[in-house]
Design a protein around this motif. Structure first.
Motif, PDB file in Angstrom:
ATOM      1  N   VAL A  24       0.775  -1.348   0.050  1.00 25.36           N
ATOM      2  CA  VAL A  24      -0.173   0.077  -0.038  1.00 25.36           C
ATOM      3  C   VAL A  24       0.890   1.280  -0.131  1.00 25.36           C
ATOM      4  CG1 VAL A  24      -1.686   1.461   1.261  1.00 25.36           C
ATOM      5  CG2 VAL A  24      -2.118  -0.914   0.913  1.00 25.36           C
ATOM      6  N   ARG A  27       2.460   1.642  -3.367  1.00 24.26           N
ATOM      7  CA  ARG A  27       1.382   2.021  -4.791  1.00 24.26           C
ATOM      8  C   ARG A  27       1.028   3.219  -4.417  1.00 24.26           C
ATOM      9  NH1 ARG A  27      -3.399  -2.083  -5.622  1.00 24.26           N
ATOM     10  NH2 ARG A  27      -4.187  -1.506  -3.395  1.00 24.26           N
ATOM     11  N   SER A  28       0.703   4.004  -2.899  1.00 27.88           N
ATOM     12  CA  SER A  28      -0.033   5.189  -2.906  1.00 27.88           C
ATOM     13  C   SER A  28       1.193   6.006  -3.205  1.00 27.88           C
ATOM     14  CB  SER A  28      -0.706   5.255  -1.650  1.00 27.88           C
ATOM     15  OG  SER A  28       0.472   5.767  -0.703  1.00 27.88           O
ATOM     16  N   SER A  31       1.117   6.383  -7.085  1.00 36.10           N
ATOM     17  CA  SER A  31       0.087   6.986  -7.861  1.00 36.10           C
ATOM     18  C   SER A  31      -0.200   8.464  -7.433  1.00 36.10           C
ATOM     19  CB  SER A  31      -1.503   6.257  -7.463  1.00 36.10           C
ATOM     20  OG  SER A  31      -1.594   5.926  -5.768  1.00 36.10           O
ATOM     21  N   TRP A  32       0.407   8.790  -6.212  1.00 35.25           N
ATOM     22  CA  TRP A  32       0.526  10.283  -5.867  1.00 35.25           C
ATOM     23  C   TRP A  32       1.381  10.990  -6.636  1.00 35.25           C
ATOM     24  CZ3 TRP A  32      -3.306  13.004  -3.980  1.00 35.25           C
ATOM     25  CH2 TRP A  32      -4.304  12.498  -3.287  1.00 35.25           C
ATOM     26  N   LEU A  34       2.254  10.125  -9.867  1.00 29.34           N
ATOM     27  CA  LEU A  34       1.776  10.286 -11.127  1.00 29.34           C
ATOM     28  C   LEU A  34       0.536  11.409 -11.359  1.00 29.34           C
ATOM     29  CD1 LEU A  34       1.274   6.677 -12.342  1.00 29.34           C
ATOM     30  CD2 LEU A  34       3.092   8.380 -12.903  1.00 29.34           C
ATOM     31  N   THR A  35      -0.174  11.435 -10.032  1.00 29.65           N
ATOM     32  CA  THR A  35      -1.015  12.536  -9.726  1.00 29.65           C
ATOM     33  C   THR A  35      -0.426  13.925  -9.875  1.00 29.65           C
ATOM     34  OG1 THR A  35      -2.478  11.131  -8.608  1.00 29.65           O
ATOM     35  CG2 THR A  35      -3.071  13.435  -8.289  1.00 29.65           C
ATOM     36  N   MET A  38       0.663  14.938 -13.509  1.00 28.60           N
ATOM     37  CA  MET A  38      -0.683  15.246 -14.226  1.00 28.60           C
ATOM     38  C   MET A  38      -1.073  16.441 -13.809  1.00 28.60           C
ATOM     39  SD  MET A  38      -2.489  13.979 -16.697  1.00 28.60           S
ATOM     40  CE  MET A  38      -2.201  15.488 -17.618  1.00 28.60           C
ATOM     41  N   LEU A  82       0.533   8.505 -18.832  1.00 30.35           N
ATOM     42  CA  LEU A  82       0.641   8.163 -17.514  1.00 30.35           C
ATOM     43  C   LEU A  82      -0.382   7.054 -17.381  1.00 30.35           C
ATOM     44  CD1 LEU A  82       0.870  11.820 -16.111  1.00 30.35           C
ATOM     45  CD2 LEU A  82       2.681  10.208 -16.037  1.00 30.35           C
ATOM     46  N   THR A  83      -1.378   7.096 -17.884  1.00 30.15           N
ATOM     47  CA  THR A  83      -2.456   5.845 -17.475  1.00 30.15           C
ATOM     48  C   THR A  83      -1.802   4.784 -18.014  1.00 30.15           C
ATOM     49  OG1 THR A  83      -3.689   6.363 -19.562  1.00 30.15           O
ATOM     50  CG2 THR A  83      -4.631   7.137 -17.607  1.00 30.15           C
ATOM     51  N   TYR A  86       0.715   3.659 -15.380  1.00 26.49           N
ATOM     52  CA  TYR A  86       0.271   2.994 -14.055  1.00 26.49           C
ATOM     53  C   TYR A  86      -0.160   1.558 -14.272  1.00 26.49           C
ATOM     54  CZ  TYR A  86      -3.099   2.652 -10.039  1.00 26.49           C
ATOM     55  OH  TYR A  86      -3.594   2.189  -9.153  1.00 26.49           O
ATOM     56  N   VAL A  87      -1.105   1.473 -15.397  1.00 27.14           N
ATOM     57  CA  VAL A  87      -1.658  -0.055 -15.554  1.00 27.14           C
ATOM     58  C   VAL A  87      -0.738  -0.898 -15.840  1.00 27.14           C
ATOM     59  CG1 VAL A  87      -3.084  -1.284 -17.170  1.00 27.14           C
ATOM     60  CG2 VAL A  87      -3.848   1.410 -16.688  1.00 27.14           C
ATOM     61  N   ALA A  90       0.960  -1.715 -12.512  1.00 23.96           N
ATOM     62  CA  ALA A  90      -0.193  -2.189 -11.477  1.00 23.96           C
ATOM     63  C   ALA A  90      -0.151  -3.773 -11.963  1.00 23.96           C
ATOM     64  CB  ALA A  90      -1.411  -1.540 -11.586  1.00 23.96           C
TER      65      ALA A  90
END
Lengths: 107, 572
Positions: A24, A27-28, A31-32, A34-35, A38, A82-83, A86-87, A90
């Motif tokens: 976790v 991963r977080s 993702s933050w 990448l956020t 963006m 970026l999507t 991420y994919v 993941a």
């Protein structure tokens, strides 16, 4: 819809699994990050439109095409890229870890 | 009784289309020309309707439970859902509106496109998988997961209905105008046709039929746009620079014809290659960007699509597909808009001799381009696709609205979760009928109103209410029932009030001299207010419920991260 209802024991075992907390956290962070990228790219673009319209309206070399065209389309492409990033991470990295954690917890 | 009504309606249609009316003879030839143009469109639209009704019949046989009705039993694949999301999101407003804006101002249309796209990565990184892991039917399932059900679901249902209603009115009015123009049908007929078809899809076919209508429409729209963009690029030897050069030349020439001196005509021509007056001040620019980016992540009909797939992995995959298709679509509309400058603006047949503007209004650029590229038959096809686009979008909206009433208000708030699947389904179908009736009535009432602001209002409401509530309830341990209800409600209220006081509504619609709120979008103020209120109210919340809310977080967090205990796909 009581959160404790489904597989309460499994939730407890996951909560005690150090691999879950590591997953976790990683991963977080991912993702933050990448956020953040963006947000920076898009609001950078919006601020350029707000304050430096002239930069975007400058032609590239002796073409008619201006810098604004590749920059604007670039924002769209960055979003798609970026999507994709991420994919792919993941699927490759997070899913197998998650599967292993769930398998041990739900046995 | 019907004949004179028809006659006056025809006259209204003809004049509304801004067709030239110098003499009766002209008017008559215009009228027949209009009909001749429209037959292929009507036939192709008929074929689309027939095909979708057959799908609805098939879907009706598979729709037995509430899960089937709301979420297609969770049995849609990631790829299918990606296309359906794209179909739900690429509205007629983006196809016709963005290409029209590029036709008028050039570069500015691209700013819209980027804003509409960048919300998707955010949804993927922060929400998509967690939504799938926590929710079943509505986003309120997720927002109220560990909170007191009644207040949070009341808020969520109200907010869903507000967003859905504004979006729906804009679509219905757009549909009426478009169909009046494309098919030569009276406005009210057009609105009723859209309302009836959407009711049939949703009432009998539920989410299965809605999904397939969206998928078919997405494929048709992407296909049409690809053909148009390819034809435009082919006529410039696939050199974008040649296309831009010609577009600048055309705009310069048009400015010269309009009486500008050579220097200012050249400046006007060049202006289409850079950002123009679309965004006037930095505050509006940032605020507008926030509404587009975070509003997408708060649209109830979009969030509902994540419950139609079997698991978090498929939810993730569907965002990748959706983002790819939507991005590709915006690239195409950019080419189509510039193509229209070159191929439509110079062609007298597409122009209104009285005003010099586009025949049929400014939103017709893409349709005239279809005519220029492929003649009547292709124009008919593109018209039919534009109509299909509206049907797909309104179906998704209606389903989201109906689920908010039947699942959140009726089953959860009123019956405290004791309603049977059959009872919930019955309420849901009745709500579809009521929503369709409301949409038809409001669509007709708002015919002459400027409703362009309603879509941006829907995005602003979603960004200021749903998005902060969802994000903090999923990611912040300290969040409480009282916090989300207060924060979400205040965010919604401020967004609504500031929109009413903004230039678009206060000045343009209500006719006041000066706007009270000077910026074009409220989100820069209303979204932070929602976040701040949720934070401060939750922090100060010492109620017994707050303790329950906070202690529910660890279990919710594990489920949202791992999917343990998440509702799976129902057996099909």
């Amino acid at each position: 819809m009581d959160p404790a209802e489904p597989a309460g024991g499994a939730l407890q075992r996951v909560a005690e699994d150090p691999r879950y907390h590591a997953l976790v956290a990683r991963r977080s962070r991912f993702s933050w990050t990448l956020t953040g990228v963006m947000l920076a790219v898009f609001f950078g673009y919006i601020l350029a439109i707000a304050f430096r319209k002239d930069l975007l309206a400058t032609p590239i070399g002796n073409h008619v095409t201006t810098w604004g065209i590749p920059v604007g389309l670039g924002v769209i492409l960055v979003g798609i890229a970026l999507t994709g990033i991420y994919v792919s991470r993941a699927n490759r990295e997070f899913d197998p870890l998650l599967q292993a954690i769930r398998k041990d917890a739900e046995q | 009784m019907i004949a004179p009504f028809r006659m006056t309606r025809w006259a209204a249609v003809v004049s509304a289309c801004c067709l030239p009316l110098p003499a009766l003879a002209d008017a008559l030839t215009q009228e027949t020309r209009q009909q001749a143009v429209n037959w292929p469109a009507i036939l192709m639209f008929g074929a689309f309707v027939l095909c979708t009704l057959m799908i609805t019949r098939w879907a009706a046989g598979k729709t037995r439970t509430t899960a089937d009705f709301y979420t297609a039993g969770g049995g849609i694949t990631g790829f299918q859902n990606g296309l359906a999301i794209a179909g739900d999101y690429m509205s007629a407003a983006s196809f016709l509106g963005i290409s029209a804006q590029i036709f008028a101002d050039g570069y500015d249309g691209l700013i819209y496109s980027t804003g509409f796209l960048v919300g998707w990565p955010i949804i993927l990184f922060l929400l998509a998988e967690r939504l799938r892991n926590l929710g079943r039917y509505t986003f309120a399932d997720v927002a109220s997961f560990r909170f007191a059900q009644t207040p949070v679901r009341l808020f969520a249902a109200f907010s869903t209905l507000a967003v859905v209603l504004f979006y729906l009115i804009a679509q219905m009015v757009g549909a009426g105008q478009l169909i009046k123009l494309l098919f030569g049908l009276p406005y009210s007929y057009a609105v009723v046709i859209v309302g009836v078809l959407m009711t049939l899809y949703v009432l009998f076919g539920g989410m299965i039929a809605t999904t397939w209508v969206q998928i078919i429409k997405a494929v048709l729209l992407l296909g049409c746009a690809t053909v148009m963009a390819f034809a435009v690029m082919a006529s410039f030897g696939f050199s974008p620079d040649a296309l831009f050069a010609k577009a600048v030349e055309v705009k310069t020439m048009l400015a010269g014809q309009a009486g500008a001196d050579p220097a200012s005509a050249a400046a006007k021509g060049r202006s289409i290659m850079g950002p123009g007056n679309f965004i006037k001040d930095p505050i509006s620019a940032i605020s507008f960007g926030m509404a587009l980016m975070f509003g997408t992540a708060g649209l109830p009909h979009i969030m509902m699509r994540f419950f139609t797939v079997p698991d978090a992995k498929a939810a993730r995959k569907s965002v990748l597909w959706a983002t790819g298709w939507i991005g590709y679509f915006y690239l195409l509309t950019f080419i189509i808009g510039f193509g229209a400058i070159v191929m439509v603006a110079t062609e007298p047949a597409f122009l209104d001799p009285l005003t010099g503007g586009l025949r049929g209004g400014s939103n017709m650029a893409a349709l005239h381009l279809a005519d220029a590229i492929g003649g009547n038959l292709f124009l008919g096809f593109v018209c039919a696709v534009a109509f299909a686009t509206i049907l797909a979008v309104v179906s998704g909206l209606t389903l989201a609205g109906a689920s908010a009433v039947s699942h959140d208000l009726y089953a959860s708030v009123l019956r405290k979760g004791q309603a049977s699947s059959a009872e919930e389904l019955r309420i849901s179908r009745r709500t579809v009928l009521v929503l369709a009736a409301i949409a038809i009535v409001l669509g007709i009432l708002f015919e002459k109103q400027n409703v362009a602001f309603m879509v941006s209002l829907a995005f602003a409401l979603a960004a200021s209410g749903n998005f902060p509530v969802l994000l903090l309830s999923v990611l912040w341990k300290g969040c409480t029932t009282r916090g989300v209800v207060w924060g979400g409600s205040l965010g919604l209220a401020l967004a609504l009030v500031l929109t009413v006081l903004s230039p678009t509504v206060w000045v343009t619609v209500l006719g006041n001299a000066e706007p009270v709120f000077p910026y074009s979008s409220p989100t820069l103020f209303s979204m932070p207010l929602a976040f701040f209120t949720i934070w401060i109210v939750s922090l100060l919340d010492r109620s017994g419920r707050a303790a329950v809310d906070r202690s529910g977080y660890p279990a919710q967090r594990i489920r949202s991260e791992t999917g343990i205990g998440a509702a799976g796909a129902s057996a099909h």
